[in-house]
Design an enzyme around this catalytic site. Sequence first.
Site, PDB file in Angstrom:
ATOM      1  N   SER A 151       0.863  -1.190   0.000  1.00  0.00           N
ATOM      2  CA  SER A 151       0.000   0.000   0.000  1.00  0.00           C
ATOM      3  C   SER A 151       0.890   1.227   0.000  1.00  0.00           C
ATOM      4  O   SER A 151       2.041   1.176   0.459  1.00  0.00           O
ATOM      5  CB  SER A 151      -0.865   0.021   1.265  1.00  0.00           C
ATOM      6  OG  SER A 151      -1.514   1.276   1.388  1.00  0.00           O
ATOM      7  N   TYR A 164      -2.536  -1.023  10.240  1.00  0.00           N
ATOM      8  CA  TYR A 164      -2.487  -1.334   8.800  1.00  0.00           C
ATOM      9  C   TYR A 164      -1.140  -0.903   8.210  1.00  0.00           C
ATOM     10  O   TYR A 164      -0.492  -1.655   7.478  1.00  0.00           O
ATOM     11  CB  TYR A 164      -3.630  -0.590   8.116  1.00  0.00           C
ATOM     12  CG  TYR A 164      -3.669  -0.708   6.614  1.00  0.00           C
ATOM     13  CD1 TYR A 164      -4.103  -1.888   6.008  1.00  0.00           C
ATOM     14  CD2 TYR A 164      -3.294   0.353   5.798  1.00  0.00           C
ATOM     15  CE1 TYR A 164      -4.149  -1.999   4.626  1.00  0.00           C
ATOM     16  CE2 TYR A 164      -3.338   0.253   4.418  1.00  0.00           C
ATOM     17  CZ  TYR A 164      -3.770  -0.920   3.839  1.00  0.00           C
ATOM     18  OH  TYR A 164      -3.815  -1.032   2.473  1.00  0.00           O
TER      19      TYR A 164
HETATM   20  N1  LIG Z   1      -8.532   0.040  -1.997  1.00  0.00           N
HETATM   21  C1  LIG Z   1      -7.478   0.781  -1.701  1.00  0.00           C
HETATM   22  O1  LIG Z   1      -7.534   2.018  -1.751  1.00  0.00           O
HETATM   23  C2  LIG Z   1      -6.177   0.131  -1.335  1.00  0.00           C
HETATM   24  C3  LIG Z   1      -5.027   0.929  -1.289  1.00  0.00           C
HETATM   25  C4  LIG Z   1      -3.804   0.342  -0.972  1.00  0.00           C
HETATM   26  C5  LIG Z   1      -3.726  -1.022  -0.729  1.00  0.00           C
HETATM   27  N2  LIG Z   1      -4.865  -1.772  -0.779  1.00  0.00           N
HETATM   28  C6  LIG Z   1      -4.720  -3.202  -0.504  1.00  0.00           C
HETATM   29  O2  LIG Z   1      -5.259  -3.949  -1.578  1.00  0.00           O
HETATM   30  C7  LIG Z   1      -5.783  -5.186  -1.093  1.00  0.00           C
HETATM   31  C8  LIG Z   1      -7.230  -5.318  -1.546  1.00  0.00           C
HETATM   32  O3  LIG Z   1      -7.965  -4.230  -1.016  1.00  0.00           O
HETATM   33  P1  LIG Z   1      -9.432  -3.874  -1.530  1.00  0.00           P
HETATM   34  O4  LIG Z   1      -9.576  -2.405  -1.404  1.00  0.00           O
HETATM   35  O5  LIG Z   1      -9.707  -4.547  -2.807  1.00  0.00           O
HETATM   36  O6  LIG Z   1     -10.295  -4.541  -0.351  1.00  0.00           O
HETATM   37  P2  LIG Z   1     -11.741  -5.236  -0.390  1.00  0.00           P
HETATM   38  O7  LIG Z   1     -12.197  -5.270   1.024  1.00  0.00           O
HETATM   39  O8  LIG Z   1     -12.586  -4.573  -1.410  1.00  0.00           O
HETATM   40  O9  LIG Z   1     -11.373  -6.703  -0.871  1.00  0.00           O
HETATM   41  C9  LIG Z   1     -10.568  -7.510  -0.043  1.00  0.00           C
HETATM   42  C10 LIG Z   1     -10.876  -8.966  -0.316  1.00  0.00           C
HETATM   43  O10 LIG Z   1     -10.170  -9.738   0.670  1.00  0.00           O
HETATM   44  C11 LIG Z   1     -11.083 -10.698   1.211  1.00  0.00           C
HETATM   45  N3  LIG Z   1     -10.708 -11.071   2.589  1.00  0.00           N
HETATM   46  C12 LIG Z   1     -10.853 -10.308   3.716  1.00  0.00           C
HETATM   47  N4  LIG Z   1     -10.483 -10.999   4.806  1.00  0.00           N
HETATM   48  C13 LIG Z   1     -10.070 -12.228   4.362  1.00  0.00           C
HETATM   49  C14 LIG Z   1      -9.592 -13.386   5.016  1.00  0.00           C
HETATM   50  N5  LIG Z   1      -9.454 -13.444   6.348  1.00  0.00           N
HETATM   51  N6  LIG Z   1      -9.278 -14.477   4.252  1.00  0.00           N
HETATM   52  C15 LIG Z   1      -9.443 -14.435   2.912  1.00  0.00           C
HETATM   53  N7  LIG Z   1      -9.900 -13.364   2.245  1.00  0.00           N
HETATM   54  C16 LIG Z   1     -10.218 -12.271   2.953  1.00  0.00           C
HETATM   55  C17 LIG Z   1     -12.426  -9.989   1.195  1.00  0.00           C
HETATM   56  O11 LIG Z   1     -13.513 -10.891   1.296  1.00  0.00           O
HETATM   57  C18 LIG Z   1     -12.360  -9.284  -0.163  1.00  0.00           C
HETATM   58  O12 LIG Z   1     -12.796 -10.102  -1.223  1.00  0.00           O
HETATM   59  C19 LIG Z   1      -5.613  -5.150   0.429  1.00  0.00           C
HETATM   60  O13 LIG Z   1      -4.439  -5.830   0.795  1.00  0.00           O
HETATM   61  C20 LIG Z   1      -5.481  -3.675   0.716  1.00  0.00           C
HETATM   62  O14 LIG Z   1      -4.782  -3.421   1.892  1.00  0.00           O
HETATM   63  C21 LIG Z   1      -6.085  -1.228  -1.065  1.00  0.00           C
END
Ligand SMILES: NC(=O)c1ccc[n+]([C@@H]2O[C@H](COP(=O)([O-])OP(=O)(O)OC[C@H]3O[C@@H](n4cnc5c(N)ncnc54)[C@H](O)[C@@H]3O)[C@@H](O)[C@H]2O)c1
Length: 269
Positions: A151, A164
Amino acid sequence: MHQTIEKLFDLKGKVALVTGGAMGIGKGIAIKLAQAGAAIMIVDIVPTAEAEYTIKEINDQGGNANYLQADLKDIKHLSLVLDHTINTLGDIHILVNNAGIFTYCPVTELTEELWDNTINLNLKSVAFLSKLVVKKMIEKKHGGKIINISSIDSLKPSGNLAQYDASKGGVRMLTRAFAKEVGKYGITVNDIAPGGINTPGVKKISGQTLSQAQQQAMQTQMQQFISMLPLQRMGEPEEIGNAALFLASEASNYMTGSTMVVDGGLLIM
Ligand SMILES: NC(=O)c1ccc[n+]([C@@H]2O[C@H](COP(=O)([O-])OP(=O)(O)OC[C@H]3O[C@@H](n4cnc5c(N)ncnc54)[C@H](O)[C@@H]3O)[C@@H](O)[C@H]2O)c1
């Protein structure tokens, strides 16, 4: 060395395991890798019925997507994830460690439960699933690509996400540590640091049970964030999918231990 651009990004015959691929960034990555020809195993905590929409979307486009429900926080489940993927699709060539949780929490409110849940999923599961997958890749002698989703918070904390930020800082360093040890086996390990991406997870953070003051502070933080971004908008999951496709393909063969920042210019704000 001379090959067509199409061949450079061709993933036909490859198997990709994508964690947290039922929605959001993971879904964007799974779609892109499937479009390039990889067979996909999505592992996610949501029930199969909820993941079906994503699986169908990929398969309707001619892809080969499969689903396994598992809670990756519990590392006891990880060898089952690996075995199921190999038994269903064959040897794994690409691992995308994407599943992650982010919960708005001022440091003064931090609890041990939130800390453990975040670290166990965002960092511990990445370490132990990567360990199992690289061991298999080394045994099979076919090399591979590990892509971790860190991230922008691993480089610059956005505030009220200390647990986080610590987990993602760990992912960034884990990427480098693994890259250093497994490069000699033809395995590359890189991470993508997304900025603000439109996903269900980001929408959910807004729906958290927060006090009115916290809710307001968080919304103000979000609005300020978007208006100050050089590109003036949030990113879309498929834009992270494009970066993952590069890292999964032969186009990135001489890149390892690196962070690819995809943040709409956040770092230069
Ligand atoms: N969206 C953003 O702005 C952003 C920015 C930087 C980094 N990220 C990173 O990208 C990744 C995805 O984020 P996102 O925004 O798509 O999140 P999201 O919540 O939309 O999707 C996350 C997915 O992970 C699954 N998940 C959650 N807990 C779990 C578990 N215990 N076991 C298995 N699966 C599990 C959820 O069901 C979901 O399908 C994460 O690692 C997040 O930290 C996101």
